[in-house]
Write a protein that holds these residues in place. Structure first.
Motif, short mmCIF file in Angstrom:
data_model
loop_
_atom_site.label_atom_id
_atom_site.label_comp_id
_atom_site.label_asym_id
_atom_site.label_seq_id
_atom_site.Cartn_x
_atom_site.Cartn_y
_atom_site.Cartn_z
N ARG A 1 0.60 9.95 1.46
CA ARG A 1 -0.82 9.59 1.49
C ARG A 1 -1.13 8.63 2.64
O ARG A 1 -2.15 8.76 3.31
CB ARG A 1 -1.21 8.97 0.16
CG ARG A 1 -2.71 8.71 0.02
CD ARG A 1 -3.04 8.26 -1.38
NE ARG A 1 -4.41 7.78 -1.50
CZ ARG A 1 -4.92 7.20 -2.57
NH1 ARG A 1 -4.15 7.04 -3.64
NH2 ARG A 1 -6.16 6.79 -2.59
N TYR A 2 -0.23 7.68 2.85
CA TYR A 2 -0.43 6.74 3.95
C TYR A 2 -0.34 7.46 5.30
O TYR A 2 -1.15 7.23 6.20
CB TYR A 2 0.62 5.62 3.88
CG TYR A 2 0.44 4.55 4.92
CD1 TYR A 2 -0.37 3.45 4.66
CD2 TYR A 2 1.08 4.62 6.15
CE1 TYR A 2 -0.54 2.45 5.61
CE2 TYR A 2 0.92 3.63 7.11
CZ TYR A 2 0.10 2.55 6.84
OH TYR A 2 -0.09 1.57 7.78
N LEU B 1 0.84 -1.21 0.00
CA LEU B 1 0.00 0.00 0.00
C LEU B 1 0.87 1.25 0.00
O LEU B 1 0.62 2.20 -0.75
CB LEU B 1 -0.89 0.01 1.25
CG LEU B 1 -1.99 -1.05 1.37
CD1 LEU B 1 -2.58 -1.02 2.77
CD2 LEU B 1 -3.08 -0.80 0.35
N ASN C 1 2.82 1.70 -3.32
CA ASN C 1 1.92 2.06 -4.43
C ASN C 1 1.40 3.49 -4.35
O ASN C 1 1.42 4.23 -5.32
CB ASN C 1 0.72 1.10 -4.46
CG ASN C 1 0.97 -0.11 -5.32
OD1 ASN C 1 1.73 -0.06 -6.29
ND2 ASN C 1 0.35 -1.23 -4.99
N GLN C 2 0.91 3.88 -3.16
CA GLN C 2 0.24 5.18 -3.05
C GLN C 2 1.16 6.29 -2.53
O GLN C 2 0.80 7.46 -2.59
CB GLN C 2 -0.98 5.07 -2.16
CG GLN C 2 -0.69 4.77 -0.69
CD GLN C 2 -1.96 4.57 0.12
OE1 GLN C 2 -3.01 4.24 -0.40
NE2 GLN C 2 -1.87 4.79 1.43
#
Length: 548
Positions: free
Chosen positions: A334-335, A326, A329-330
């Motif tokens: 953002r996380y 996650l 990828n993002q």
């Protein structure tokens, strides 16, 4: 457009006969000539275990619950007619309203399913489903970055270990990478043993490739070419699906030699544990992988410097690894926008006990206990009063009504005398005896002690003897002080995390329910009416009083 029928194939729903349901529905679809119009999939855990077996119709998001195998003809008839099977919809207890879609079910409304995003939506035994949902894209991206850049991204995300300790994941990776030596290992700790906990098991059952992809990225980042998944043998479905996933990943070129043509080599083996709770501690786990008795060793050196066969070893748990794709990828920013200042992202909890909606929930860090127990969990069963919640399993602590508005993050829980742990949440109502609860959890940790160090082996035994006296009506003056003193000694002098945390449930219940302990000790009375010897003593006293 072809629709998909997703039947929950997690352990909870399997035990509620979702396999016979799958077989019955498949027969019905074939008999009605609907096999080319509907795709049937056996998935991982949908989360709402209380209402299983669960069925989800996509892309319409139609949610059916408690579907029995004998109801397969009714469901197939509704699908054929293009209508909703009203009798299978979820009914909101407070209003009696039937809701049609999953997103209308209160259990799901405050969740933020990131790690569990695929669980319940893909076939975990089919790598094509994982690839179609973006699987292994994070690995491909990571292999275009320098290992140091990958570690920097994990550090910037604020990801902390989800196995209980909460150590910064990126920092652990960096220490392992910088440790001297060319041979290094990645180990996934799937030895989840807390009573009432099934977070890691459900991830392995429902999205095994996410765990594998996270391990691959970690291996690339730290310079390892070999990994182990240490999982208890009591999780046969998770073991099976991980094994299938490893075979499929190797066949597709995501495991083995020269992965994706980038010169990165990595292989993963599964090591099944015999169910020893102490093997959740990383040094005991490493000993077990090496074929020795699972017993912890003193630290330092830490596994990141000297672990498996004396080589630098990075150990993270299942949920931690599942977060890694996650983040890659993002992006870390953002996380890191999810959660609190020092606790980023989401956390998966197993919600059990005296709560209406038991199951697997994923929520953003910082959500309150009240929101989890009453909004997602639907409150206390039978209209009874909330009393406490045990968080963090037998190593955690007990929190009360005054903590319901406490934001769930690592630091807030520690300040309240509890800990995040791996994510077990056991809810208790007014009929729970807190002394008996402490005795139960301590009996578990005493039994699971490896016996290597005296403070844990003997200390927990003596502590359990005092609690046993209290629940039998044989308490002695000074017992509570002895409990506190002995608990502190065990915490301060035990070798590993099992002993260091074993007294936590005792100390937290004594802290918040001291009056209940005093009633057991001084008046031989269990106000909850749970401790049978005390109940019998109360009944005898009442009988004698009536005769007088």
């Amino acid at each position: 457009m072809k629709k998909t029928i997703l039947i929950c194939g997690g352990t909870g729903c399997v035990s509620s006969r979702s396999r016979p349901l799958f077989a019955a529905l498949k027969r019905e679809l074939i008999a009605r000539g609907l096999a080319d119009k509907f795709q049937l999939k056996f998935t991982g855990c949908h989360g709402f275990c209380e209402q299983g077996p669960l069925v989800l119709i996509e892309p319409d998001d139609i949610f059916y619950c408690q579907v029995k195998p004998q109801q397969a003809p009714d469901l197939a008839a509704a699908l054929q007619a293009g209508r909703v099977a009203e009798e299978l919809l979820y009914t909101v207890p407070e209003t009696g309203e039937k809701v049609k879609t999953r997103h209308e079910v209160p259990f799901y409304q405050k969740q933020q399913r990131l790690v569990l995003a695929r669980c319940g939506l893909i076939d975990p035994e089919n790598i094509e489903d994982y690839l179609a949902s973006g699987g292994y894209q994070a690995l491909a991206k990571a292999l275009t970055m320098a290992p140091e850049e990958v570690i920097a991204e994990i550090k910037a995300s604020g990801l902390r270990g989800r196995g209980g300790g909460g150590f910064p994941t990126g920092t652990k990776w960096e220490i392992t990478r910088n440790a001297p030596g060319t041979k290094k290992y990645v180990v996934c700790n799937a030895d989840e043993g807390d009573p009432g906990a099934f977070m890691d098991r459900s991830i392995c059952e429902g999205d095994p490739h996410a765990v594998i992809e996270g391990m691959l990225i970690a291996g690339y980042a730290i310079g390892a070419d070999e990994g182990y998944i240490y999982i208890r043998a009591e999780y046969p479905l998770a073991v099976k699906r991980l094994g299938i996933a490893l075979q499929q990943a190797e066949a597709k070129g995501y495991l083995g030699e020269n992965i994706l043509g980038k010169g990165f080599n990595f292989r993963i083996k599964i090591k099944q544990g015999a169910g020893a709770f102490v093997c959740g501690e990383e040094t005991a786990l490493i000993e077990s992988i090496q074929g020795n008795r699972g017993m912890p060793r003193p630290r330092p050196p830490f596994p990141a410097v000297s672990g498996l066969w004396g080589k630098p070893t990075n150990v993270n748990n299942v949920e931690t690894f599942a977060n890694v794709p996650l983040i890659i990828n993002q992006g870390a920013a953002r996380y890191a926008a999810i959660g609190t200042e020092k606790s980023k992202g989401t956390k998966v909890f197993a919600l059990t006990g005296k709560v209406n909606n038991t199951g697997l929930v994923e929520v953003p860090m910082g959500i309150t206990l009240r929101e989890i127990i009453f909004d997602i969990g639907g409150g206390i069963r039978g209209g009874k009063k909330f009393k406490a919640v045990q968080i963090g399993g037998p190593s955690g602590g007990c929190l009360t009504e005054e903590h319901l508005n406490l934001p769930i993050d690592y630091d807030s829980l520690l300040a309240a005398g509890a800990m995040m742990g791996s994510g077990g949440l056991v809810v208790m109502d007014e009929t729970t005896c807190m002394v008996e609860l402490a005795r139960f959890f301590l009996s578990f940790t005493r039994m699971e002690s490896c016996g290597k160090c005296t403070p844990c082996r003997e200390g927990t035994t003596r502590l359990l003897e005092i609690l046993q006296r209290l629940v039998e009506g044989k308490g002695q003056e000074g017992d509570l002080e002895r409990i506190e003193s002995l608990s502190r000694n065990i915490i301060d002098s035990s070798l590993c995390g099992l002993g260091q945390s074993a007294p936590n449930p005792v100390l937290s219940t004594l802290r918040y329910f001291r009056e209940e302990y005093e009633l057991h000790m001084r008046r031989q009375d269990c106000p909850a009416g749970v401790c049978k010897p005390l109940v019998r003593m109360r009944q005898r006293a009442a009988k004698l009083q009536a005769q007088a």
